[in-house]
Design a protein around this motif. Structure first.
Motif, PDB file in Angstrom:
ATOM      1  N   ASP A   1     -10.424 -12.387   6.514  1.00  0.00           N
ATOM      2  CA  ASP A   1      -9.199 -13.177   6.546  1.00  0.00           C
ATOM      3  C   ASP A   1      -8.456 -13.089   5.215  1.00  0.00           C
ATOM      4  OD1 ASP A   1      -9.797 -13.926   9.112  1.00  0.00           O
ATOM      5  OD2 ASP A   1     -10.732 -15.831   8.536  1.00  0.00           O
ATOM      6  N   LEU A   2      -9.242 -13.135   4.122  1.00  0.00           N
ATOM      7  CA  LEU A   2      -8.629 -13.068   2.795  1.00  0.00           C
ATOM      8  C   LEU A   2      -7.944 -11.717   2.574  1.00  0.00           C
ATOM      9  CD1 LEU A   2      -8.211 -14.469   0.058  1.00  0.00           C
ATOM     10  CD2 LEU A   2     -10.407 -13.516  -0.686  1.00  0.00           C
ATOM     11  N   LEU A   3      -8.596 -10.641   3.015  1.00  0.00           N
ATOM     12  CA  LEU A   3      -8.020  -9.310   2.851  1.00  0.00           C
ATOM     13  C   LEU A   3      -6.739  -9.167   3.685  1.00  0.00           C
ATOM     14  CD1 LEU A   3      -8.192  -6.450   1.729  1.00  0.00           C
ATOM     15  CD2 LEU A   3      -9.693  -5.851   3.644  1.00  0.00           C
ATOM     16  N   LYS A   4      -6.765  -9.695   4.910  1.00  0.00           N
ATOM     17  CA  LYS A   4      -5.580  -9.625   5.763  1.00  0.00           C
ATOM     18  C   LYS A   4      -4.408 -10.349   5.096  1.00  0.00           C
ATOM     19  CE  LYS A   4      -4.033 -10.683  10.460  1.00  0.00           C
ATOM     20  NZ  LYS A   4      -4.434 -11.277  11.769  1.00  0.00           N
ATOM     21  N   ASN A   5      -4.677 -11.501   4.526  1.00  0.00           N
ATOM     22  CA  ASN A   5      -3.635 -12.269   3.833  1.00  0.00           C
ATOM     23  C   ASN A   5      -3.166 -11.541   2.581  1.00  0.00           C
ATOM     24  OD1 ASN A   5      -1.985 -14.599   3.289  1.00  0.00           O
ATOM     25  ND2 ASN A   5      -3.517 -15.211   1.762  1.00  0.00           N
ATOM     26  N   ALA A   6      -4.140 -10.928   1.838  1.00  0.00           N
ATOM     27  CA  ALA A   6      -3.767 -10.229   0.606  1.00  0.00           C
ATOM     28  C   ALA A   6      -2.908  -9.007   0.904  1.00  0.00           C
ATOM     29  CB  ALA A   6      -5.039  -9.824  -0.141  1.00  0.00           C
ATOM     30  N   GLU A   7      -3.250  -8.264   1.963  1.00  0.00           N
ATOM     31  CA  GLU A   7      -2.457  -7.085   2.333  1.00  0.00           C
ATOM     32  C   GLU A   7      -1.039  -7.489   2.715  1.00  0.00           C
ATOM     33  OE1 GLU A   7      -5.907  -4.046   4.025  1.00  0.00           O
ATOM     34  OE2 GLU A   7      -4.889  -5.419   5.399  1.00  0.00           O
ATOM     35  N   SER A   8      -0.893  -8.643   3.402  1.00  0.00           N
ATOM     36  CA  SER A   8       0.429  -9.130   3.778  1.00  0.00           C
ATOM     37  C   SER A   8       1.238  -9.496   2.537  1.00  0.00           C
ATOM     38  CB  SER A   8       0.302 -10.334   4.707  1.00  0.00           C
ATOM     39  OG  SER A   8       1.572 -10.875   5.035  1.00  0.00           O
ATOM     40  N   ARG A   9       0.602 -10.149   1.592  1.00  0.00           N
ATOM     41  CA  ARG A   9       1.302 -10.536   0.363  1.00  0.00           C
ATOM     42  C   ARG A   9       1.592  -9.323  -0.515  1.00  0.00           C
ATOM     43  NH1 ARG A   9      -1.857 -15.293  -2.496  1.00  0.00           N
ATOM     44  NH2 ARG A   9      -0.060 -15.022  -3.897  1.00  0.00           N
ATOM     45  N   TYR A  10       0.651  -8.345  -0.495  1.00  0.00           N
ATOM     46  CA  TYR A  10       0.871  -7.116  -1.279  1.00  0.00           C
ATOM     47  C   TYR A  10       2.087  -6.353  -0.741  1.00  0.00           C
ATOM     48  CZ  TYR A  10       0.117  -2.433  -3.188  1.00  0.00           C
ATOM     49  OH  TYR A  10       0.288  -1.206  -3.803  1.00  0.00           O
ATOM     50  N   ALA A  11       2.251  -6.354   0.596  1.00  0.00           N
ATOM     51  CA  ALA A  11       3.400  -5.657   1.194  1.00  0.00           C
ATOM     52  C   ALA A  11       4.716  -6.320   0.790  1.00  0.00           C
ATOM     53  CB  ALA A  11       3.257  -5.648   2.717  1.00  0.00           C
ATOM     54  N   LYS A  12       4.652  -7.621   0.528  1.00  0.00           N
ATOM     55  CA  LYS A  12       5.854  -8.344   0.103  1.00  0.00           C
ATOM     56  C   LYS A  12       6.061  -8.289  -1.405  1.00  0.00           C
ATOM     57  CE  LYS A  12       5.482 -11.675   3.919  1.00  0.00           C
ATOM     58  NZ  LYS A  12       5.312 -13.104   4.259  1.00  0.00           N
ATOM     59  N   GLY A  13       5.055  -7.733  -2.124  1.00  0.00           N
ATOM     60  CA  GLY A  13       5.168  -7.656  -3.583  1.00  0.00           C
ATOM     61  C   GLY A  13       4.674  -8.881  -4.297  1.00  0.00           C
ATOM     62  N   ASP A  14       4.001  -9.800  -3.561  1.00  0.00           N
ATOM     63  CA  ASP A  14       3.481 -11.029  -4.184  1.00  0.00           C
ATOM     64  C   ASP A  14       2.054 -10.884  -4.702  1.00  0.00           C
ATOM     65  OD1 ASP A  14       5.847 -12.228  -3.517  1.00  0.00           O
ATOM     66  OD2 ASP A  14       5.078 -13.086  -1.626  1.00  0.00           O
ATOM     67  N   PHE A  15       1.463  -9.704  -4.512  1.00  0.00           N
ATOM     68  CA  PHE A  15       0.045  -9.502  -4.867  1.00  0.00           C
ATOM     69  C   PHE A  15      -0.094  -8.168  -5.567  1.00  0.00           C
ATOM     70  CE2 PHE A  15      -4.540 -10.029  -3.763  1.00  0.00           C
ATOM     71  CZ  PHE A  15      -4.630 -11.382  -4.053  1.00  0.00           C
ATOM     72  N   SER A  16      -0.887  -8.133  -6.653  1.00  0.00           N
ATOM     73  CA  SER A  16      -1.031  -6.870  -7.396  1.00  0.00           C
ATOM     74  C   SER A  16      -2.019  -5.946  -6.694  1.00  0.00           C
ATOM     75  CB  SER A  16      -1.510  -7.159  -8.814  1.00  0.00           C
ATOM     76  OG  SER A  16      -2.849  -7.629  -8.794  1.00  0.00           O
ATOM     77  N   GLN A  17      -1.894  -4.655  -6.988  1.00  0.00           N
ATOM     78  CA  GLN A  17      -2.805  -3.680  -6.386  1.00  0.00           C
ATOM     79  C   GLN A  17      -4.242  -3.891  -6.866  1.00  0.00           C
ATOM     80  OE1 GLN A  17      -1.832   0.380  -7.259  1.00  0.00           O
ATOM     81  NE2 GLN A  17      -3.093   1.197  -5.605  1.00  0.00           N
ATOM     82  N   LEU A  18      -4.383  -4.277  -8.132  1.00  0.00           N
ATOM     83  CA  LEU A  18      -5.728  -4.501  -8.684  1.00  0.00           C
ATOM     84  C   LEU A  18      -6.428  -5.650  -7.956  1.00  0.00           C
ATOM     85  CD1 LEU A  18      -7.883  -3.892 -10.795  1.00  0.00           C
ATOM     86  CD2 LEU A  18      -6.715  -5.465 -12.360  1.00  0.00           C
ATOM     87  N   ASP A  19      -5.695  -6.745  -7.711  1.00  0.00           N
ATOM     88  CA  ASP A  19      -6.294  -7.867  -6.983  1.00  0.00           C
ATOM     89  C   ASP A  19      -6.666  -7.461  -5.558  1.00  0.00           C
ATOM     90  OD1 ASP A  19      -6.092  -9.550  -9.136  1.00  0.00           O
ATOM     91  OD2 ASP A  19      -4.109 -10.306  -8.577  1.00  0.00           O
ATOM     92  N   LEU A  20      -5.812  -6.646  -4.940  1.00  0.00           N
ATOM     93  CA  LEU A  20      -6.096  -6.187  -3.587  1.00  0.00           C
ATOM     94  C   LEU A  20      -7.358  -5.321  -3.548  1.00  0.00           C
ATOM     95  CD1 LEU A  20      -5.229  -5.962  -0.621  1.00  0.00           C
ATOM     96  CD2 LEU A  20      -3.861  -3.955  -1.260  1.00  0.00           C
ATOM     97  N   LEU A  21      -7.478  -4.409  -4.538  1.00  0.00           N
ATOM     98  CA  LEU A  21      -8.672  -3.550  -4.607  1.00  0.00           C
ATOM     99  C   LEU A  21      -9.940  -4.371  -4.839  1.00  0.00           C
ATOM    100  CD1 LEU A  21      -7.295  -0.523  -6.666  1.00  0.00           C
ATOM    101  CD2 LEU A  21      -7.827  -0.588  -4.228  1.00  0.00           C
ATOM    102  N   ASN A  22      -9.843  -5.410  -5.649  1.00  0.00           N
ATOM    103  CA  ASN A  22     -11.001  -6.282  -5.898  1.00  0.00           C
ATOM    104  C   ASN A  22     -11.459  -6.973  -4.612  1.00  0.00           C
ATOM    105  OD1 ASN A  22     -11.409  -5.809  -8.620  1.00  0.00           O
ATOM    106  ND2 ASN A  22      -9.921  -7.366  -9.268  1.00  0.00           N
TER     107      ASN A  22
END
Length: 298
Positions: free
Chosen positions: A110-131
């Motif tokens: 669930d956290l990854l799904k939310n992070a990918e959605s925020r990353y697509a909007k530019g609200d999440f960094s790539q490093l945080d997504l990879l972590n």
């Protein structure tokens, strides 16, 4: 019921009385003349028997062997119960871990799904997504590894139970009631003490070998000529050991071995007693932890 230990016991007891082979003989001597003037043909049977106390000593040793065989079987049963119990608790522990890992994996999904959605909007960094992806992958690996461990432990449990059909381990965990038997009733302690008794019995056997053997010989003679009769006779003798230096050395060696075994047995029993006391202390500590978990820790 007739068991394997009964069969072993009967076999071992029968080996206590083991005299030498019986000698059957036939003799012809032209100097051995019967009253009818012809030589006698003599048939005989001879048997050497050890002094009776030797057989009694050997019977005592065989009885100890029977007790050792029974205790060894009981010890193997206890070891098997221990291994099966360890497998059972290991499986229950890993099943609880699997439920936890599934929950963690679901949370990371669930956290990854939310992070990918925020990353697509530019609200999440790539490093945080990879972590987050790395942690989700680690949760998957933990879950898969735990499942493999459960399978391996099930296979071991099947082998211990000698049961090839499929089965499941019931839900919940049944606590084993602690065994507070006295250490003197422990099969290992009994085996150690029986080994001492066996060494003492072996020493008695060696001492009894110093006693004289008995020799019994019965014979009868006759011939095929006129006026022939059966002439019977017997001979009883003692076989007295004259050169007994080697036997005395065996007795001395057995005595030294017996004394050393007694000291070793005392050491091993004390070591076992200390180990059991340590386990009891550890048991109290673990039971306190379980009680805390059940009352408020959970």
């Amino acid at each position: 019921n007739f068991s394997l230990t009964n069969l072993i016991g009967m076999t071992l007891k029968s080996t206590a009385f083991s005299p030498d082979k019986t000698v059957l003989s036939y003799g012809f001597d032209q100097n051995n003349i019967a009253p009818n003037g012809y030589p006698l043909k003599v048939w005989g049977i001879a048997q050497d028997i050890s002094f009776p106390t030797l057989y009694m000593a050997e019977l005592s040793a065989r009885k100890i062997d029977i007790s050792r065989a029974e205790l060894t079987l009981e010890s193997h049963k206890q070891s098997l119960k221990k291994e099966i119990s360890i497998c059972y608790y290991t499986i229950k522990n890993m099943q609880a871990k699997e439920a936890l890992y599934k929950s963690i994996d679901s949370l990371y999904a669930d956290l990854l799904k939310n992070a990918e959605s925020r990353y697509a909007k530019g609200d999440f960094s790539q490093l945080d997504l990879l972590n987050i992806k790395a942690r989700r992958r680690q949760a998957e690996l933990n879950l898969n590894s735990n499942r493999y461990n459960i399978r391996n432990t099930f296979q071991k449990l099947k082998m211990l139970m000698n049961y090839e059909e499929g089965f499941v381990v019931s839900g919940g965990i049944e606590m084993i009631v602690p065994d507070n038997r006295d250490i003197e009733s422990n099969p290992v302690v009994k085996l150690l003490k029986l080994q001492n008794a066996y060494d003492e019995a072996s020493l008695k056997i060696e001492k009894n070998r110093m006693l004289p053997d008995l020799s019994i010989n019965y014979f009868t003679g006759t011939n095929d000529y006129e006026n022939s009769k059966n002439y019977n006779g017997f001979q009883v003798g003692l076989a007295v050991p004259i050169f007994f230096g080697s036997q005395k050395s065996k007795i001395k060696s057995s005595r030294i071995s017996f004394d050393a075994r007694q000291l070793l047995t005392e050491y091993e029993i004390n070591s076992l007693r200390n180990r059991i006391n340590g386990f009891k202390i550890e048991q109290i500590r673990l039971m306190e932890g379980i009680e805390y978990y059940n009352t408020s820790g959970q």
